[in-house]
Design a protein around this motif. Structure first.
Motif, mmCIF file in Angstrom:
data_model
loop_
_atom_site.group_PDB
_atom_site.id
_atom_site.type_symbol
_atom_site.label_atom_id
_atom_site.label_comp_id
_atom_site.label_asym_id
_atom_site.label_seq_id
_atom_site.Cartn_x
_atom_site.Cartn_y
_atom_site.Cartn_z
ATOM 1 N N LYS A 134 -9.767 -9.635 19.912
ATOM 2 C CA LYS A 134 -9.338 -9.331 21.281
ATOM 3 C C LYS A 134 -10.481 -8.661 22.041
ATOM 4 N N PRO A 151 -2.608 -18.005 28.552
ATOM 5 C CA PRO A 151 -4.007 -17.569 28.513
ATOM 6 C C PRO A 151 -4.546 -17.381 29.925
ATOM 7 N N ARG A 208 -2.989 -16.768 22.696
ATOM 8 C CA ARG A 208 -4.281 -16.558 22.047
ATOM 9 C C ARG A 208 -5.013 -17.866 21.761
ATOM 10 N N GLU A 266 -7.139 -9.937 25.729
ATOM 11 C CA GLU A 266 -6.984 -11.378 25.503
ATOM 12 C C GLU A 266 -7.821 -11.772 24.293
#
Length: 181
Positions: free
Chosen positions: A152, A104, A57, A118
């Motif tokens: 997200k 990522p 993250r 994500e």
């Protein structure tokens, strides 16, 4: 060479030179609090320490005491030079450890990655800094997305796999503990 000269050569060969790197045995840090792991590493003589978000993250480990170690780049028990960099994969204390460190997304091949689930911060990092990016609350609350690593992605425009040709990108997101509509 005489016996005295041979003895002197052998004795000097056994001594470490001043420019030889010091070595240390790498402890097992997995499961420790990040601050405790860093303290223990420094106590062992390891000082090239970094950490990253094991969930991908891209969160900063600003308060090390709130994070735990999920992985380490040097194998526990290895005998390594103390100037070798050691990176900890870390996650928040309340989070469950993933099976492996998450990475990522990246915009490889000039295509828009799939940003679904994500973090907004990871999505922004994947795009070139020149890409116009708009982030909106996916819920009807119209909240501001201030700490992007806590949100997200639910939807994106353009779709994943679209060629990046300078067009703006729009993301709709919710906080991680919320469900996408």
């Amino acid at each position: 060479m005489d016996q005295l000269g041979e003895a002197a050569k052998t004795a000097s060969d056994d001594k470490p030179t001043a420019d030889a790197p010091k070595k240390a045995t790498v402890p097992d840090f997995v499961g420790m609090g990040l601050q405790s792991a860093q303290d223990k590493a420094q106590g062992a003589g390891l000082h090239g320490l970094t950490s990253h978000d094991a969930l991908g993250r891209e969160r900063m480990q600003a308060f090390d005491r709130n994070w735990k170690v999920r992985s380490q780049t040097m194998e526990a028990g290895a005998f390594k030079p103390t100037d070798t960099d050691l990176d900890f994969g870390a996650l928040k204390l309340r989070e469950d450890c993933p099976a492996k460190n998450e990475k990522p997304p990246t915009a490889e091949g000039g295509k828009v990655p799939n940003f679904a689930s994500e973090s907004v911060k990871a999505a922004r990092s994947a795009l070139d800094s020149g890409v116009s990016l708009t982030v909106k609350d996916a819920l009807p609350d119209d909240r501001w997305v201030l700490v992007e690593s806590n949100w997200k992605v639910c939807t994106q425009e353009p779709a994943a796999g679209t060629s990046l040709n300078g067009q703006p990108v729009t993301l709709k997101a919710v906080k991680f503990e919320e469900s996408c509509p």
